[in-house]
Structure formats: structure tokens, C-alpha cells
Design a protein around this motif. Sequence first.
Motif, PDB file in Angstrom:
ATOM      1  N   CYS A 170      12.184  -6.547  12.966  1.00 21.75           N
ATOM      2  CA  CYS A 170      13.257  -5.707  12.556  1.00 21.75           C
ATOM      3  C   CYS A 170      13.514  -4.517  13.739  1.00 21.75           C
ATOM      4  N   MET A 175      14.898  -1.514  13.348  1.00 19.78           N
ATOM      5  CA  MET A 175      14.890  -0.369  12.684  1.00 19.78           C
ATOM      6  C   MET A 175      13.781   0.608  13.078  1.00 19.78           C
ATOM      7  N   GLY A 176      12.756   0.421  13.533  1.00 18.17           N
ATOM      8  CA  GLY A 176      11.619   1.003  14.110  1.00 18.17           C
ATOM      9  C   GLY A 176      10.945   2.117  13.255  1.00 18.17           C
ATOM     10  N   CYS A 177      10.831   1.894  11.807  1.00 11.93           N
ATOM     11  CA  CYS A 177      10.318   2.755  11.041  1.00 11.93           C
ATOM     12  C   CYS A 177       8.655   2.990  11.673  1.00 11.93           C
ATOM     13  N   CYS A 230       5.681   0.912  10.046  1.00 16.10           N
ATOM     14  CA  CYS A 230       6.150  -0.530   9.558  1.00 16.10           C
ATOM     15  C   CYS A 230       5.409  -1.433  10.702  1.00 16.10           C
ATOM     16  N   SER A 275       6.367  -4.565  10.923  1.00 19.09           N
ATOM     17  CA  SER A 275       7.344  -5.525  11.129  1.00 19.09           C
ATOM     18  C   SER A 275       8.245  -5.373  12.387  1.00 19.09           C
ATOM     19  N   THR A 276       8.337  -4.091  12.691  1.00 23.42           N
ATOM     20  CA  THR A 276       9.200  -3.628  13.729  1.00 23.42           C
ATOM     21  C   THR A 276       8.637  -3.497  14.981  1.00 23.42           C
ATOM     22  N   GLY A 332      12.619  -7.200   8.062  1.00 21.87           N
ATOM     23  CA  GLY A 332      14.168  -7.118   8.244  1.00 21.87           C
ATOM     24  C   GLY A 332      14.838  -5.997   7.256  1.00 21.87           C
ATOM     25  N   CYS A 354      16.644   0.622   4.477  1.00 22.98           N
ATOM     26  CA  CYS A 354      16.101   1.744   4.907  1.00 22.98           C
ATOM     27  C   CYS A 354      17.245   2.805   4.949  1.00 22.98           C
TER      28      CYS A 354
HETATM   29  S1  SF4 Z   1      10.300  -0.580   6.777  1.00 17.43           S
HETATM   30 FE1  SF4 Z   1      11.978  -2.210   6.607  1.00 17.43          FE
HETATM   31  S2  SF4 Z   1      13.765  -1.324   7.830  1.00 17.43           S
HETATM   32 FE2  SF4 Z   1      11.643  -0.146   8.512  1.00 17.43          FE
HETATM   33  S3  SF4 Z   1      11.054  -1.252  10.239  1.00 17.43           S
HETATM   34 FE3  SF4 Z   1       9.955  -2.168   8.369  1.00 17.43          FE
HETATM   35  S4  SF4 Z   1      11.445  -3.838   7.826  1.00 17.43           S
HETATM   36 FE4  SF4 Z   1      12.434  -2.517   9.175  1.00 17.43          FE
END
Ligand code: SF4
Length: 351
Positions: A112, A114-116, A119, A121-122, A159, A193
Motif C-alpha cells: 500500500c 498510503m503510509g498510515c 499499518c 501493509s505500507t 491496499g 483511508c
Molecule cells: S491502513 Fe489501509 S490505507 Fe492505510 S496504509 Fe494500511 S492498507 Fe494502506
Amino acid sequence: MIKDIFDYTKGELKAELESLGEKPYRAKQIFSWLHARSAVSFDEMTDLSKDLRARLKEKYSIGGLSVPDMQKSKLDGTRKYLFRLYDGELIEGVFMEYREWNTACISSQVGCAMGCRFCASTVDGLSRDMTAGEMVQEVYEMERSTGKKISHIVVMGSGEPLLNYDNLLRFIDIITDGDGKGVSQRNITVSTCGIVPAIERLAMEKLGREHPQINLAISLHASNDDKRKMLMPIAEKYSMAELVRASRLYYEKTHRKITFEYALVKGENDSEADARELAELLQGMPVLVNLIPVNPVTESGYSRPSREAVINFKNKLENFGINGSIRRELGSDIDGACGQLRMRHSRDARR
Ligand code: SF4
């Protein structure tokens, strides 16, 4: 190039079959084999001629998702899947059992962008969008390996689904088709997001003849723009006022109650002042604020508030007139937080 037949909506399959000189009703037969009768090879489609099956084999593949790892919770049966896609990319999905139904949480992108900050995943950025066929197969693979029917889907894995908009809509078209799996739109939740123009676009979309009936879960995670910018880089682009305006539009067009996700981070966004500000922001629209005690990710440095602090925050919100819920924790004995299983495997592979 051979294409994955799972990627096609029924309408697109009709056009494909016509281009092969076949009658359009063949599309419905093939679609049902794939999406209602769980066929994994063209040879199973015995009501098609041998000649057609041979031509289909030359032109299309059927899926290509494998499961290099799966963890099953001893506490509640939650299963966390690591899926390998046709090009070797890894993504995650989660199967969750509730009393009356089963839910698949699926990914929509590999990684991902988005860089939250909370998280996993990013952490390694975005590799690529997932196709509709890959999203569909996440659900089918979970059904196949558990032997259980999935009626609810949350697009809440890795994602940002609204940045993979066309594939997301194609996925919804395929998975809700009555000649296939026929999942109700109302049982699908898309988590974002907060991509404001895409929320507005989705609100105005017609899926079939109606505005969408899918649920939106919007990650808010803060009570004002300054705090949100510290947690979510997307807040630099769209203000919370713009986000709430887009949410109202979605509610007005679809009449679906919107869920705002709020990851509670100890000492960052869990004070009484935060609850008050949040309630003021959301006044006048039927919403649910879903509180998620943040999962500690080593990279983020954030820690989770106590159970008592979470309940306090929920009570404060309700005193200010906003419905709150606390996300039930499933699979807390496995690599539960989104992206953690994938991250561990990617790192092991690099060693
Ligand atoms: S919370 Fe969702 S939008 Fe934000 S970085 Fe993680 S996967 Fe991406």
C-alpha cells in the motif's frame, strides 16, 4: 497472452464468447461453473463441447493463487492466509467465523502506498494493484480450504481499494452476480483511508440500476486535521471537513450508514477532548464509530491503550450522541494485524 478467466464479468464473458463465434448463453454456463460450481478446470465444464473447452484452454487460465502459509487461531478458528499471486507477489486474507455467518477479509493491492503510520501493509510501499479475479479467488480459496460458505466480505486487507477503483467495481460485479456466488451488496464493506473524489464518484455510481448498496468504512483515526496528519499522510491532501462532506453525500445517495474506523493509540487520540471533537465533527449523520485498539507494529512505535481506556472512550462518544462499538478481536494468537504475516515472509525471503 493467456488471460485469467476469473477477471471477466459475465457481461465481458459474453463479448468474449461472441468473439469466438459462440452463442452468448455459453458465457452464463461458464460463469456459473467458475463462480457457483467452483470449477478449477475447463474439463469439469461437461456441458460445453470438447472443441470449445480446448479453445478456452488455449486462450485462458483459471486462477493461479496458491497458499504458502496459513495460520489458524486456537482461540476462535480465525484463519490468516498468505496468498501467492501468479507473479510471486504475496498478499494476506483473513477468514473469520461469527455465530451466524462467515466473513472474508480480502486485500485489494499488493502492499500500500498510503503510509498510515500504524499499518504494517505500507512499510514496503505499493507493488501493484490486484485484479478483480485475484480478489475473487481470495474468497474462493478460503471457502475451499475451510469447506464453509462465505456470505460477508470486507475489503480491508492490504491496499487502498478506492485507488484500485475499476478492479474493485469489477470484483463487486462478479461476486454479486446471481448466476455466480450472488453475495448481497449489503454484505460487502469497503474500507478506505478517505480518498474524497473516489467516495464522491462511488456515491454517484449506479451498480445495476441503483446507487451502490455496499457499506463504506472510513478510516478516520483522529479528531482533528493536525492529529490525523500525524497518523495518516492522506490527511495532507483532504481535510476532515471534506471527508465528512463526501461521506454525507454517500449516505444521501445510498442510505447506507457509514462506519468510521478509529484506531485508538495510547496518548495520541484517546482523550476526552478527542471524543468531544470527534462527536462534533460527525453530528447530524447516522454513523457508527468503530474503535480499534491499535495493534503494536514494531516499526510504528505506537502502543495500545488499556481495555478500560477503550471502554471509557466509547462511553464518552455515546454521551456526546455518537454510536460507538469496539472491534471484537479475532485471532489474537496469530500474526493478526494486517500485513504482519506478509512482512515476516518477505523478510525471511530476503535473508
Ligand atoms: S491502513 Fe489501509 S490505507 Fe492505510 S496504509 Fe494500511 S492498507 Fe494502506
